[in-house]
Design a protein around this motif. Structure first.
Motif, PDB file in Angstrom:
ATOM      1  N   GLN A 176       0.858  -1.188   0.000  1.00 29.58           N
ATOM      2  CA  GLN A 176       0.000   0.000   0.000  1.00 29.58           C
ATOM      3  C   GLN A 176       0.893   1.236   0.000  1.00 29.58           C
ATOM      4  N   THR A 177       0.496   2.253  -0.737  1.00 30.00           N
ATOM      5  CA  THR A 177       1.320   3.460  -0.853  1.00 30.00           C
ATOM      6  C   THR A 177       1.516   4.134   0.488  1.00 30.00           C
ATOM      7  N   LEU A 232       4.873   4.729   4.804  1.00 26.83           N
ATOM      8  CA  LEU A 232       4.972   5.385   3.504  1.00 26.83           C
ATOM      9  C   LEU A 232       5.903   4.568   2.625  1.00 26.83           C
ATOM     10  N   THR A 233       5.430   4.125   1.484  1.00 26.03           N
ATOM     11  CA  THR A 233       6.238   3.299   0.595  1.00 26.03           C
ATOM     12  C   THR A 233       7.176   4.171  -0.229  1.00 26.03           C
ATOM     13  N   GLU A 267       9.757   0.549   3.082  1.00 25.55           N
ATOM     14  CA  GLU A 267       8.775   1.462   3.669  1.00 25.55           C
ATOM     15  C   GLU A 267       9.373   2.265   4.820  1.00 25.55           C
ATOM     16  N   TYR A 298       2.789  13.089   3.058  1.00 22.18           N
ATOM     17  CA  TYR A 298       2.729  12.498   1.718  1.00 22.18           C
ATOM     18  C   TYR A 298       1.920  13.387   0.780  1.00 22.18           C
ATOM     19  N   PRO A 299       2.488  13.772  -0.384  1.00 16.38           N
ATOM     20  CA  PRO A 299       3.801  13.335  -0.882  1.00 16.38           C
ATOM     21  C   PRO A 299       4.912  14.380  -0.725  1.00 16.38           C
TER      22      PRO A 299
END
Length: 418
Positions: free
Chosen positions: A215-216, A238-239, A245, A260-261
């Motif tokens: 997951q992003t 957070l990927t 991560e 993010y981002p």
């Protein structure tokens, strides 16, 4: 110590201690999840004999049949966990630590209050489903070993100081002291605050991140079984790259939208190449080109004081036995030397190693599986020096008389890393 090719069948039962009502049952066969469930009559009998012993002030902790080992453990007089394993040669130590990790996972995702003060059994059953993915990963053939060693699985990045500096800057910018970089469930780098997390959350948090679907970004509520078992925190992930991560443990702030981002890109975009170099470290743990003897098929290095470990069965490419068999051999060897030869981790409080263990316990041991003939079987050697313990799985070409020398040389080479 079994050399079998499969992990057998494992059944894990969770029951409410006072009523005996089953809360869940998870199973695996050969390291993979299985749908096979135990009959209710068997579950009732296993719990009944445990409760019968308790009523007589007898603590039933384990039992063995011809092909199954059973371990019981109660937590806070509220939850009873029972595990049955048909794996050949499995140790009670391994199953006991499995149950500790399972209860830790339940607290991590549900909270201790819900488990010790059960008001609604059906609601608790529903809430516990959130822990199934993590619990199933303990039952499977994991590439990690922290569930057994109770140490954090780590890797050594090629440019560790650069990543550490960036991590500290990111932690300062976000206002949280608990930040880590995780690849495939293993910690690449972490802030001092993150390393001060107690057991079992220090092991459970990266393992949880590695077990979740990609997951992003995530904003995940978690409890800390040691540090905050009744008040939830937020685990933000957070990927940066696939399987790599960034993890933050924080309170109500910062909001995920603040990280993010924009902030993520500003802090980490310049480090794309060092981050890419972390991706192969998942199964390998050590940087490419690190000098290891060609006879080494797998290694486990533990720092008993820092509670961190390096574990790999792929140091030098493809050879027999398979990675799954190597992991099983090293896991079994670890339980053997931990329960038989070396002091438990940590040592008794108030007594130093010199006072208790210096003259009583060995510093090294080895095991030959198969035959002593050159080119046949495998060799395993364990060496403990101070706060470090090294276990090596070696090819059959490695002569028995040279095992301690090879282990000593390898430990000295690895010492600067951990």
């Amino acid at each position: 110590m079994g050399e079998e090719g499969t992990g057998g069948t494992v059944h894990l039962l969770c029951l409410a201690a006072s009523s005996g009502v089953p809360l869940f049952c998870r199973s695996s066969r050969g390291g993979a999840p299985a749908r096979q469930q135990l009959p209710f009559s068997v579950i009732g009998s296993l719990n009944g004999v445990h409760m019968f012993g308790q009523n007589l002030e007898v603590q039933l902790s384990s039992a063995k049949t011809d092909n199954t080992t059973v371990v019981w453990k109660s937590f806070h007089d509220s939850i009873t966990l029972i595990v049955l394993s048909s794996e050949e040669g499995i140790s009670e130590l391994r199953l006991e630590r499995l149950l500790q990790m399972v209860f830790g996972a339940m607290v991590l995702l549900v909270g201790l209050e819900e488990l010790t003060n059960i008001r609604n059994v059906e609601r608790l059953k529903k809430d516990l489903r959130a822990s199934y993915c993590l619990i199933d990963s303990f039952l499977g053939d994991s590439e990690l070993i922290g569930d057994l060693t109770q140490c954090v699985d780590c890797v050594i990045p090629p440019e560790g100081s650069l990543l550490q500096e960036a991590l500290s800057g990111f932690a300062e910018a976000t206002g949280t002291a608990f930040v880590s970089l995780v690849v495939s469930g293993r910690v690449v780098a972490a802030t001092e605050g993150w390393w001060r997390l107690g057991t079992p959350e220090a092991v459970l948090l990266p393992w949880l991140v590695g077990s979740l679907p990609p997951q992003t970004a995530r904003d995940y509520p978690v409890y800390l079984p040691h540090g905050s078992p009744t008040v939830p925190h937020r685990l933000l992930t957070l990927t940066l790259l696939p399987s790599l991560e960034l993890c933050l443990l924080c309170g109500p702030s910062p909001p995920l939208s603040q990280l993010y981002p924009q902030l993520l890109e500003r802090c980490w975009q310049p480090l794309l190449d060092p981050l890419r170099a972390c991706l192969p470290l998942g199964p390998r743990a050590l940087p490419s080109g690190f000098p290891l003897h060609t006879d080494i098929l797998g290694l486990l290095l533990l720092h008993l004081e820092l509670k961190r470990c390096l574990f790999t069965v792929e140091p030098l490419g493809d050879k027999e036995p398979s990675p799954e068999q190597r992991r099983r051999l090293l896991r079994n060897f670890y339980t053997l030397v931990t329960s038989t030869h070396f002091p438990p981790e940590p040592g008794p409080p108030g007594k130093t190693e010199d006072e208790v263990y210096q003259a009583q316990l060995p510093r090294a041991c080895y095991l030959v599986l198969g035959t002593e003939e050159p080119g046949k079987g495998v060799r395993l050697v364990a060496l403990q020096l101070g706060v470090r313990r090294l276990l090596l799985l070696l090819s059959p070409q490695s002569p028995s008389h040279g095992l301690r020398s090879l282990a000593t040389h390898t430990l000295h080479a690895l010492t600067p890393l951990l």
